[in-house]
Design a protein around this motif. Structure first.
Motif, PDB file in Angstrom:
ATOM      1  N   GLU A 171      12.494 -24.668 -38.569  1.00  0.00           N
ATOM      2  CA  GLU A 171      11.257 -24.994 -37.838  1.00  0.00           C
ATOM      3  C   GLU A 171      11.601 -25.906 -36.664  1.00  0.00           C
ATOM      4  O   GLU A 171      12.128 -26.996 -36.848  1.00  0.00           O
ATOM      5  N   GLU A 172      11.278 -25.465 -35.447  1.00  0.00           N
ATOM      6  CA  GLU A 172      11.719 -26.212 -34.265  1.00  0.00           C
ATOM      7  C   GLU A 172      10.794 -27.342 -33.870  1.00  0.00           C
ATOM      8  O   GLU A 172      11.215 -28.294 -33.218  1.00  0.00           O
ATOM      9  N   THR A 173       9.509 -27.293 -34.243  1.00  0.00           N
ATOM     10  CA  THR A 173       8.585 -28.340 -33.812  1.00  0.00           C
ATOM     11  C   THR A 173       8.615 -29.523 -34.773  1.00  0.00           C
ATOM     12  O   THR A 173       8.751 -29.352 -35.993  1.00  0.00           O
ATOM     13  N   SER A 174       8.464 -30.728 -34.238  1.00  0.00           N
ATOM     14  CA  SER A 174       8.457 -31.922 -35.087  1.00  0.00           C
ATOM     15  C   SER A 174       7.216 -31.942 -35.970  1.00  0.00           C
ATOM     16  O   SER A 174       7.273 -32.377 -37.119  1.00  0.00           O
ATOM     17  N   ASP A 226       5.141 -33.838 -30.005  1.00  0.00           N
ATOM     18  CA  ASP A 226       5.282 -32.919 -28.884  1.00  0.00           C
ATOM     19  C   ASP A 226       4.349 -33.271 -27.740  1.00  0.00           C
ATOM     20  O   ASP A 226       4.744 -33.275 -26.566  1.00  0.00           O
ATOM     21  N   SER A 250      17.078 -30.429 -29.132  1.00  0.00           N
ATOM     22  CA  SER A 250      16.327 -31.005 -30.250  1.00  0.00           C
ATOM     23  C   SER A 250      16.444 -32.518 -30.183  1.00  0.00           C
ATOM     24  O   SER A 250      17.536 -33.057 -30.022  1.00  0.00           O
TER      25      SER A 250
END
Length: 856
Positions: free
Chosen positions: A276-279, A621, A478
Motif C-alpha cells: 500500500e503506497e499511501t500513508s 498526503d 516514499s
C-alpha cells in the motif's frame, strides 16, 4: 460529559446538607488558621516550611479540605523548603535556591499575588486574575480562591473536567484552555446555578456531585479492550454504510487484494507498507489488523457545518458495536468492499457531536476516556486543546546518553512533554507518573510525538525518503518518518489563512484528479452555461481532460494548471462564478471559456455541496501537498504559537548516523531552520521535493554507551546536539530491599566495573527500581545483571567474580562465582601436557547472603 446526562442524574440525586456542612467546616478550619487579613503577615517559614504539618502549603495539600491537589512535588507552590533545608523555586535541573534578599523578594511577590487574586475575585474581576504574573500552578491558586471566596468557585480543580463542563455549558472558546481554568471554573459555577435543578444546591453539593459523577463514569471503562472509530466512505465509491450494517461488519477499502495468505506472517506491517503506497492506507490497514475480539467499534463520518454563523466540525456516529472475532481470524475479503471482519451492532441510532470532527482518519483508535464515554457509552466527551505557548529558546536537538538501565527512556517522556508544553507537564507531574505516561501516549497517537529505533541496517531511505516498488514494476518516492514529522510540524506553522486556502486548493486538485482517474469510466457529464451537455472524450498523456459534446465536431483541452489559475482568480476577486463566464478570459485569456466554465462549475459545485468525509483526510498526503505548495510559493510561516513536535530516536548510536541523516545533518542547526536567519531549503534526491526543518520540530536521541562510546561519534553530529549524560543513581534505591542494601551493592559493583572496564558499562539503577522484596532483587540479579556482566566481559570469569565480590574456592563459599575443582587424573587416562584452564561456575540459586557478600 453531556449536559443532559448531568442534569438527568442531578434530578435523581438528593443533595445532602451534610456535604455542605462538612465542606464549610473544612473551609472554616483553614480560614481560622490562616485568616485572610493575616496573609500579608505570613513569614516564609509559615508559608513554605515542608518540615512542619502546620504551614500554609501543608494545609493546602495534606489537610482534607474541599478537594485534593496532591501528588507531584512542592514546586507547584512557588516557594518550598527542600530536604536540604534550603528554600527553592522549581525543581530538577531548573531548581533555584533562594537566599536572603532574593528569598524575601520572591516571597513578597508571591504573597502579593495571592492577596491581589483574592481581591480581584471578591470584586468580580475574575478575567484579570489570569493576567497576573503567577508562579503558582493554576489548581493551587484556584483552591486558595475557593477557600477565601467560596461563593464564586466550585471545589473542582481538574482542568480536564473543567474543560468538558465548559464546553457543554457553552462557555466561550477562548476560555477552554487550561491556563484559564480559574475564570472557567467561575463561569461554570455561574452557568450551573442558572439550571433549575442546581438553583438551590450549595457550591459544595454541586462540586462533590460533579466530581463523583465523573469518577463513576471513568470507572465503567474496560481497560482490557480497545475502542475504534471507523469510516465508511470509499474515495471513488461513496458510502458502504448499508453493506456494513446489513452484513454486521466493518471494512477498509484500501489495497483491493486478498491478504489471506499473509495472515500468519510475522511481518504483516512490512507487507502492508510494501503493497500500500499511501500513508493513510498503511495506517488504516495496520490498525485494522490489530483489532481483536471484544473491542468496541463505531461507524463514523466527519464534516463541517455552519452553526450560529460559525463553521463547526461534526462527528456523526451511525452505529456502535462489538468485534466478534480477531482480525486475523475473522478476516474476509471482497473485491467490492475490501477487507472486513465481523461485528455485532448493538446501537444503530445516528448521533452527531459538535466540535469532534477532528477524527478524520479512516480508522481512529480512541484512548481518551471522555471520548470513549461520549461515543461508546453515550456519556462523556473531550475538548481537544492545542498547545499555543510561545517558543522558548531551548535546544532543538538533545541526546540522553549513558550506560544501560539509567532511565534514558524514562526521561524521554519527561523531556518530550516539557518541550511540547512545560506548564501542562508540571501540572500532570503533580498527578504522578501515570498521568505523564497517558499524556505521552495521547500525543504519540495524535502525531505530536514520533518514535523510531536506529539499527545497523537503518538507512537514509528509511529515515528521510527512498524509492519503493509500487507493485507494477515501478519505483516511486516514499517518505520516511523524519520527513513526515517535519511536514506535520511545518503544517502547524502555516498561517491559518494560508492553511485554509491551500486546503481548498488541494481539495480542488483532488476532485480534478478524480476526473482524470475515473471520470471517463464513470461517464461524468458537465452542463454548459447554455444548458448543453459535455462529456470526457479522453485523458491526454499530460493528464489533461479533453471534453466534447454530442453535437460538436471539436474538442477542447482543459488543463489543471489553467483551472487552478481560474479558481485562484475567483477566490481573490470574490467572483460569483455561476452568474457569467466573462471572468475566465480575464483569468487565463484565450478561448474555450464556456467549456472551462462547465468543468469549473462541476468541481466547485461538488466542493460546496459535498460533506467532506473520511475519504478526504487532512492527514499525511494532504498536509504534504499543502506544505510543499507553501514552500514552493515561498508563503509565510509563523511558528510563534505553533504546536511543538518531537521525534524520539532510540538507540541512536547503533546506526550510521552520518549516513542516515545525509545532507540533512546541516538542517539540524538552529540557524538553518525555516524562518531562521540563515534559513536553508534543499531539494531531496528522490522526490525532488523542497525540504527544510521547522523550529517547532525537536529531536531527542538516546544512546546506550555500552553499545558504542559517544567519543566515536562524528564531530559534525556532536556539535549539533546537546548531550546530557545519565549515570546510575544508586541513592534512589535506598528504600528497596529488606536484608539486601541495594544502594551499597550497586555502588560498589559500578566502582569495580569502572576500574576493570570503563564507566560506559556501569549498571543502571533502573534494573532494580520496581523491586519490592529481596526475592525480586535476587531474580533481577540472576536474570538480568549477571547475564549483562557475562556479555560485557566475554566470559572473563575472574573479572566477573571480582565485580560480584570475589571468586569462591568451592561452591560452599559465600560468592556467586566459584571455581569447580576437576580431578585431572580421573578425567583423563594420562596427564595432559597442555595447560588446562580453571572452570568457573555461577550458582544457579542465589540467596540474600551471596548478594550481601558483594558489598560487605
Amino acid at each position: 460529559m453531556k449536559l443532559q446526562t448531568i442534569l438527568e442524574r442531578a434530578k435523581q440525586h438528593t443533595p445532602s446538607p451534610q456535604t455542605t456542612n462538612e465542606g464549610e467546616a473544612e473551609r472554616n478550619s483553614f480560614v481560622k488558621r490562616f485568616p485572610k487579613e493575616s496573609i500579608n503577615n505570613l513569614t516564609v517559614e509559615e508559608y513554605a516550611n515542608t518540615k512542619t504539618k502546620d504551614s500554609f502549603i501543608y494545609w493546602l495539600e495534606r489537610k482534607n479540605i474541599l478537594a485534593g491537589i496532591g501528588g507531584g512535588n512542592s514546586a507547584k507552590f512557588g516557594i518550598y523548603r527542600a530536604q536540604s533545608g534550603d528554600y527553592c523555586q522549581s525543581y530538577g535541573k531548573n531548581k533555584v535556591i533562594l537566599e536572603d534578599e532574593k528569598l524575601q523578594k520572591e516571597f513578597n511577590d508571591l504573597i502579593n499575588l495571592i492577596v491581589q487574586a483574592i481581591t480581584l475575585a471578591e470584586e468580580d474581576r475574575i478575567a484579570e486574575i489570569s493576567k497576573l504574573e503567577n508562579p503558582l500552578f493554576n489548581m493551587v491558586l484556584l483552591k486558595i480562591l475557593n477557600i477565601y471566596v467560596p461563593e464564586k468557585f466550585l471545589n473542582l480543580y481538574s482542568p480536564p473536567i473543567l474543560l468538558e463542563l465548559g464546553k457543554e455549558l457553552g462557555v466561550k472558546d477562548e476560555l477552554l484552555v487550561p491556563q484559564f481554568s480559574i475564570e472557567l471554573n467561575y463561569e461554570i459555577k455561574r452557568l450551573l446555578k442558572e439550571q433549575d435543578v442546581f438553583a438551590q444546591w450549595s457550591t459544595h453539593q454541586i462540586g462533590s456531585f460533579i466530581w463523583n459523577l465523573f469518577a463513576e463514569m471513568d470507572a465503567k471503562i474496560d481497560d482490557t479492550i480497545d475502542y475504534y472509530l471507523v469510516g465508511h466512505t470509499y474515495e471513488n465509491e461513496g458510502s458502504v454504510q448499508d453493506f456494513l450494517l446489513n452484513e454486521n461488519s466493518i471494512a477498509v477499502g484500501f489495497l483491493r487484494e486478498d491478504l489471506t495468505v499473509y495472515l500468519l506472517s510475522e511481518n504483516m506491517e512490512d507487507i502492508i507498507e510494501e503493497k500500500e503506497e499511501t500513508s493513510a492506507g498503511q495506517k488504516a490497514l495496520k490498525q485494522f489488523f490489530s483489532m481483536k475480539e471484544g473491542d468496541l467499534v463505531a461507524l463514523k463520518s466527519t464534516f463541517t457545518r455552519k452553526i450560529d454563523g460559525k463553521t463547526k466540525s461534526i462527528l456523526r456516529i451511525s452505529a456502535v458495536g462489538k468485534i466478534t472475532a480477531d482480525a486475523l481470524e475473522g478476516y474476509r475479503f471482497s473485491k467490492d468492499y475490501g477487507h472486513y471482519i465481523p461485528v455485532k451492532w448493538f446501537d444503530k441510532e445516528v448521533k452527531e457531536y459538535v466540535g469532534y470532527g477532528g477524527y478524520r482518519s479512516t480508522i481512529n483508535k480512541v484512548k481518551d476516556k471522555r471520548v470513549i464515554n461520549l461515543v461508546f457509552m453515550n456519556e462523556v466527551n473531550e475538548q481537544k486543546v492545542p498547545a499555543t505557548q510561545e517558543l522558548e529558546k531551548i535546544p532543538n536537538n538533545y541526546v540522553l546518553y549513558g550506560p544501560p538501565g539509567t532511565g534514558k527512556t524514562y526521561h524521554v517522556v519527561d523531556r518530550a512533554l516539557e518541550i511540547i508544553d512545560n506548564k501542562t507537564f508540571n501540572e500532570l507531574n503533580a498527578d504522578g507518573r501515570d498521568a505523564l505516561q497517558k499524556e505521552y501516549a495521547r500525543l504519540t497517537s495524535e502525531g505530536n510525538i514520533s518514535l523510531i529505533t536506529f539499527h545497523q541496517s537503518y538507512a537514509y531511505e528509511d529515515f528521510i525518503e527512498g524509492l519503493k516498488s509500487d507493485g507494477n514494476g515501478n519505483f516511486i518516492p516514499s517518505d520516511g518518518i523524519f520527513k513526515r514529522a517535519a511536514i506535520e510540524a511545518m503544517y502547524d506553522g502555516l498561517e491559518q489563512q494560508n492553511t485554509r486556502e491551500f486546503s481548498d486548493e488541494v481539495r480542488f486538485e483532488q476532485i480534478y484528479d478524480q476526473l482524470v482517474t475515473s471520470g471517463e469510466k464513470q461517464n461524468i457529464q458537465f452542463e454548459s452555461k447554455t444548458g448543453g451537455v459535455l462529456h470526457i472524450e479522453q485523458i491526454s498523456t499530460n493528464n489533461n481532460v479533453v471534453i466534447t459534446s454530442e453535437d460538436a465536431k471539436t474538442s477542447s483541452i482543459i488543463s489543471k494548471d489553467r483551472l487552478l489559475r481560474i479558481y485562484r482568480y475567483i477566490k481573490s476577486n470574490e467572483i460569483d462564478w455561476k452568474s457569467n463566464v466573462s471572468f475566465i478570459s480575464d483569468a487565463i485569456g484565450g478561448s474555450n471559456a464556456t467549456r472551462y466554465w462547465a468543468v469549473l462549475n462541476w468541481i466547485l459545485t461538488k466542493m460546496v455541496d459535498e460533506e467532506i468525509e473520511d475519504s478526504v483526510e487532512i492527514e499525511g498526503d494532504e498536509k504534504k501537498k499543502i506544505v510543499l505548495k507553501a514552500l514552493k510559493e515561498r508563503r509565510a510561516f509563523d511558528f510563534t504559537n505553533a504546536r511543538r513536535h518531537v521525534l524520539v530516536i532510540d538507540e541512536m548510536n547503533r546506526g550510521n548516523i552520518s549516513k542516515i541523516f545525509g545532507e540533512l545533518l546541516t538542517l539540524l542547526e538552529e540557524d538553518k531552520r525555516l524562518t531562521s536567519e540563515n534559513e536553508l531549503i534543499v531539494e531531496l534526491p528522490y522526490s525532488k521535493d523542497p525540504f527544510t526543518l521547522p523550529p517547532n520540530l525537536f529531536v531527542i536521541g538516546t544512546m546506550n554507551t555500552a553499545d558504542r562510546s559517544i567519543a566515536l561519534l562524528d564531530t559534525a553530529l556532536r556539535r549539533r546536539f546537546v548531550f546530557e549524560e545519565m549515570m546510575p543513581e544508586p541513592e534512589t534505591l535506598e528504600s528497596i530491599g529488606q536484608e539486601i542494601d541495594v544502594e551499597a551493592m550497586l555502588t560498589i559493583m559500578n566502582q569495580r566495573i569502572e576500574v576493570l572496564y570503563d564507566r560506559d558499562h556501569m549498571i543502571g539503577h533502573a534494573y532494580f527500581i520496581n523491586a519490592t522484596s529481596d526475592e525480586e532483587i535476587i531474580t533481577i540479579m540472576q536474570s538480568k545483571v549477571i547475564p549483562l556482566l557475562q556479555e560485557y566481559f566475554y566470559d572473563e570469569w575472574e573479572k566477573i567474580g571480582l565485580v560480584l565480590g570475589g571468586v569462591g574456592a568451592t561452591r560452599d563459599d559465600p560468592f556467586i562465582v566459584y571455581e569447580e575443582k576437576v580431578d585431572i587424573n580421573q578425567l583423563f587416562k594420562q596427564k595432559p601436557s597442555i595447560y588446562v584452564p580453571t572452570i568457573y561456575r555461577v550458582k544457579k540459586k542465589l540467596t540474600a547472603q551471596e548478594l550481601i557478600a558483594i558489598y560487605e
